[in-house]
Design an enzyme around this catalytic site. Structure first.
Site, PDB file in Angstrom:
ATOM      1  N   HIS A  51     -26.877  -2.882 -31.184  1.00 45.32           N
ATOM      2  CA  HIS A  51     -28.648  -3.575 -30.889  1.00 45.32           C
ATOM      3  C   HIS A  51     -29.515  -3.008 -32.291  1.00 45.32           C
ATOM      4  CE1 HIS A  51     -27.561   1.432 -30.715  1.00 45.32           C
ATOM      5  NE2 HIS A  51     -28.692   1.484 -31.292  1.00 45.32           N
TER       6      HIS A  51
HETATM    7  C1  T46 Z   1     -28.674   4.232 -32.594  1.00 44.63           C
HETATM    8  C2  T46 Z   1     -26.850   4.728 -32.504  1.00 44.63           C
HETATM    9  C3  T46 Z   1     -25.893   4.835 -34.099  1.00 44.63           C
HETATM   10  C4  T46 Z   1     -30.806   9.712 -24.665  1.00 44.63           C
HETATM   11  O1  T46 Z   1     -31.486   9.548 -23.363  1.00 44.63           O
HETATM   12  N1  T46 Z   1     -31.593  10.578 -25.340  1.00 44.63           N
HETATM   13  C5  T46 Z   1     -31.373   9.820 -26.940  1.00 44.63           C
HETATM   14  O2  T46 Z   1     -32.249  10.617 -28.124  1.00 44.63           O
HETATM   15  C6  T46 Z   1     -30.437   9.213 -27.445  1.00 44.63           C
HETATM   16  C7  T46 Z   1     -30.212   8.397 -28.895  1.00 44.63           C
HETATM   17  C8  T46 Z   1     -29.966   8.164 -26.669  1.00 44.63           C
HETATM   18  N2  T46 Z   1     -30.590   8.586 -25.352  1.00 44.63           N
HETATM   19  C9  T46 Z   1     -28.964   7.508 -23.999  1.00 44.63           C
HETATM   20  C10 T46 Z   1     -30.144   6.665 -23.693  1.00 44.63           C
HETATM   21  C11 T46 Z   1     -28.669   5.190 -23.325  1.00 44.63           C
HETATM   22  O3  T46 Z   1     -28.499   5.734 -21.947  1.00 44.63           O
HETATM   23  O4  T46 Z   1     -28.214   7.535 -24.298  1.00 44.63           O
HETATM   24  C12 T46 Z   1     -27.459   6.566 -23.639  1.00 44.63           C
HETATM   25  C13 T46 Z   1     -26.867   5.882 -25.043  1.00 44.63           C
HETATM   26  O5  T46 Z   1     -27.474   5.284 -25.805  1.00 44.63           O
HETATM   27  P1  T46 Z   1     -26.599   4.124 -26.406  1.00 44.63           P
HETATM   28  O6  T46 Z   1     -26.283   3.101 -26.015  1.00 44.63           O
HETATM   29  O7  T46 Z   1     -27.977   3.629 -27.540  1.00 44.63           O
HETATM   30  O8  T46 Z   1     -25.831   4.739 -27.599  1.00 44.63           O
HETATM   31  P2  T46 Z   1     -25.207   3.931 -28.806  1.00 44.63           P
HETATM   32  O9  T46 Z   1     -23.715   4.846 -29.347  1.00 44.63           O
HETATM   33  O10 T46 Z   1     -24.673   2.691 -28.456  1.00 44.63           O
HETATM   34  O11 T46 Z   1     -26.744   4.313 -30.240  1.00 44.63           O
HETATM   35  C14 T46 Z   1     -26.554   4.915 -30.140  1.00 44.63           C
HETATM   36  C15 T46 Z   1     -29.213   5.504 -30.181  1.00 44.63           C
HETATM   37  O12 T46 Z   1     -29.342   5.360 -28.765  1.00 44.63           O
HETATM   38  C16 T46 Z   1     -28.914   4.464 -31.369  1.00 44.63           C
HETATM   39  O13 T46 Z   1     -30.272   4.890 -31.403  1.00 44.63           O
HETATM   40  O14 T46 Z   1     -28.232   3.670 -33.590  1.00 44.63           O
HETATM   41  O15 T46 Z   1     -26.290   5.296 -31.506  1.00 44.63           O
END
Ligand code: T46
Length: 135
Positions: A51
């Site tokens: 993303h």
């Molecule tokens: C990024 C990379 C490096 C929350 O509820 N609170 C939070 O503060 C964050 C960051 C995420 N979430 C929830 C949103 C999703 O339901 O946690 C779940 C997993 O998030 P995501 O699929 O976006 O995880 P990554 O590891 O792909 O990405 C994360 C960050 O979301 C993003 O900002 O740049 O780490």
């Protein structure tokens, strides 16, 4: 892409008992901290990210272990290996990122400029390109 992606050296206090590194608002990062989270217990072969963010800036720090971050702009792509807890990767807005090749036991600390807000995410690559090309 170079102005939006760079390695930031994190201050380190060396000590015979071990090293101590610290980060405060605006030092050494160029933004005010509004969210801190960490990724851990990562199963082998996992890939994360996939993303871009419209506005959010962040610093990724490999607190333990190592992993690769693939970064994409409209025309450029590069892969950076993060493996030192005193070197963080700054990623500015509108850069596509993918995280892969996590070593066993790796922990990624993320310091971000904004609280979590799903409307700031571009999770579809074509949507990301269209958003970047919008006048
Ligand atoms: C990024 C990379 C490096 C929350 O509820 N609170 C939070 O503060 C964050 C960051 C995420 N979430 C929830 C949103 C999703 O339901 O946690 C779940 C997993 O998030 P995501 O699929 O976006 O995880 P990554 O590891 O792909 O990405 C994360 C960050 O979301 C993003 O900002 O740049 O780490």
């Amino acid at each position: 892409m170079d102005d939006k992606v760079r390695i930031i050296e994190i201050p380190k206090i060396k000590d015979h008992r071990g090293n101590l590194s610290f980060i405060t608002n605006m030092n050494p990062i160029p933004f005010k901290i509004n969210n801190v989270f960490y990724i851990y217990d990562i199963p082998g072969g996992s890939e994360r990210g996939g993303h871009a963010h419209k506005k959010l800036q962040q610093l990724l720090i490999p607190l333990s272990g190592s992993f690769d971050v693939v970064l994409k702009d409209l025309t450029t792509e590069k892969t950076m290996n993060l493996n030192r807890p005193d070197k963080g990767l700054y990623i500015g807005p509108l850069i596509w990122r993918e995280m892969k090749n996590f070593s066993s036991g790796s922990v990624c600390l993320v310091i971000a400029s904004l609280e979590y807000d799903e409307t700031d995410y571009l999770r579809d690559y074509n949507e990301f390109i269209e958003y970047k090309l919008k006048p």
